[in-house]
Design a protein around this motif. Structure first.
Motif, short mmCIF file in Angstrom:
data_model
loop_
_atom_site.label_atom_id
_atom_site.label_comp_id
_atom_site.label_asym_id
_atom_site.label_seq_id
_atom_site.Cartn_x
_atom_site.Cartn_y
_atom_site.Cartn_z
N ASP A 130 0.79 -1.24 0.03
CA ASP A 130 -0.04 -0.02 -0.07
C ASP A 130 0.64 1.34 0.02
OD1 ASP A 130 -1.93 -1.54 0.22
OD2 ASP A 130 -2.59 -1.29 2.23
N GLN A 188 2.38 1.88 -3.45
CA GLN A 188 1.53 2.07 -4.33
C GLN A 188 1.28 3.66 -3.91
OE1 GLN A 188 -1.88 -0.27 -3.96
NE2 GLN A 188 -1.18 -2.02 -5.41
N GLN A 189 1.26 4.04 -2.72
CA GLN A 189 0.92 5.37 -2.58
C GLN A 189 2.15 6.27 -3.01
OE1 GLN A 189 0.65 5.68 1.71
NE2 GLN A 189 -1.69 5.19 1.63
N LYS A 190 3.19 5.77 -2.75
CA LYS A 190 4.54 6.68 -3.13
C LYS A 190 4.67 6.70 -4.50
CE LYS A 190 6.13 7.36 0.93
NZ LYS A 190 5.91 8.81 1.42
N GLU A 191 4.27 5.51 -5.31
CA GLU A 191 4.17 5.52 -6.73
C GLU A 191 3.28 6.53 -7.37
OE1 GLU A 191 3.57 1.50 -7.93
OE2 GLU A 191 5.52 1.07 -7.85
N GLN A 192 1.92 6.61 -6.72
CA GLN A 192 1.01 7.67 -6.92
C GLN A 192 1.52 9.13 -6.94
OE1 GLN A 192 -1.80 6.93 -8.91
NE2 GLN A 192 -2.09 9.30 -8.92
N GLN A 193 2.21 9.19 -5.76
CA GLN A 193 2.57 10.63 -5.55
C GLN A 193 3.92 11.03 -6.45
OE1 GLN A 193 4.19 10.13 -1.32
NE2 GLN A 193 2.26 10.90 -0.33
N ARG A 226 3.91 10.03 -9.71
CA ARG A 226 3.04 10.27 -10.86
C ARG A 226 2.51 11.84 -10.83
NH1 ARG A 226 1.85 4.71 -10.72
NH2 ARG A 226 -0.24 5.13 -9.53
N ASP A 227 1.85 11.88 -9.48
CA ASP A 227 1.23 13.19 -9.43
C ASP A 227 2.50 14.35 -9.45
OD1 ASP A 227 -1.00 11.95 -9.10
OD2 ASP A 227 -1.15 12.21 -6.63
N GLN A 269 3.40 15.00 -12.89
CA GLN A 269 2.33 15.60 -13.95
C GLN A 269 2.50 17.01 -13.34
OE1 GLN A 269 0.43 14.59 -16.21
NE2 GLN A 269 -0.67 16.48 -16.45
#
Length: 110
Positions: free
Chosen positions: A15, A18-23, A25-26, A29
């Motif tokens: 988890d 996944q949070q770090k990967e999403q951060q 990506r954000d 961006q």
């Protein structure tokens, strides 16, 4: 029991990953958006500088035209004054000639 703890910790790690990967990506961006904004701002700055340059040239041209027109006005005033002076002399001469003519008419009548 240990396997439950291990599975729970593994799930928590997954988890967090996944949070770090999403951060990440954000953040990427956001960096792209910021770079695009910077690019657009630089382009707008160039356009604004060109417009400013054009406006400065137009101002200089308008000032030159105004200066030229003021010089023309002064030249026209001088020409008008010269013409008025000539007209006044001609009117005086005309008056003098009329007087001479009247004198000649008087002499011929007698």
């Amino acid at each position: 029991d240990q396997s439950k703890i291990f599975n729970t910790m593994a799930q928590q790690l997954c988890d967090v990953r996944q949070q770090k990967e999403q951060q990440l990506r954000d953040m990427r961006q956001h960096i792209k958006q910021t770079e695009q904004l910077l690019f657009d701002t630089r382009q707008q700055k160039k356009k604004t500088e060109l417009q400013f340059h054009d406006m400065r040239q137009q101002k200089e041209q308008a000032e030159q035209q105004l200066h030229d027109m003021e010089e023309q006005i002064e030249a026209n005033k001088k020409r008008l004054q010269t013409t008025e002076d000539k007209l006044t002399k001609m009117q005086l001469r005309n008056k003098s000639l009329k007087h001479e003519l009247n004198e000649m008419v008087k002499k011929t009548d007698v």
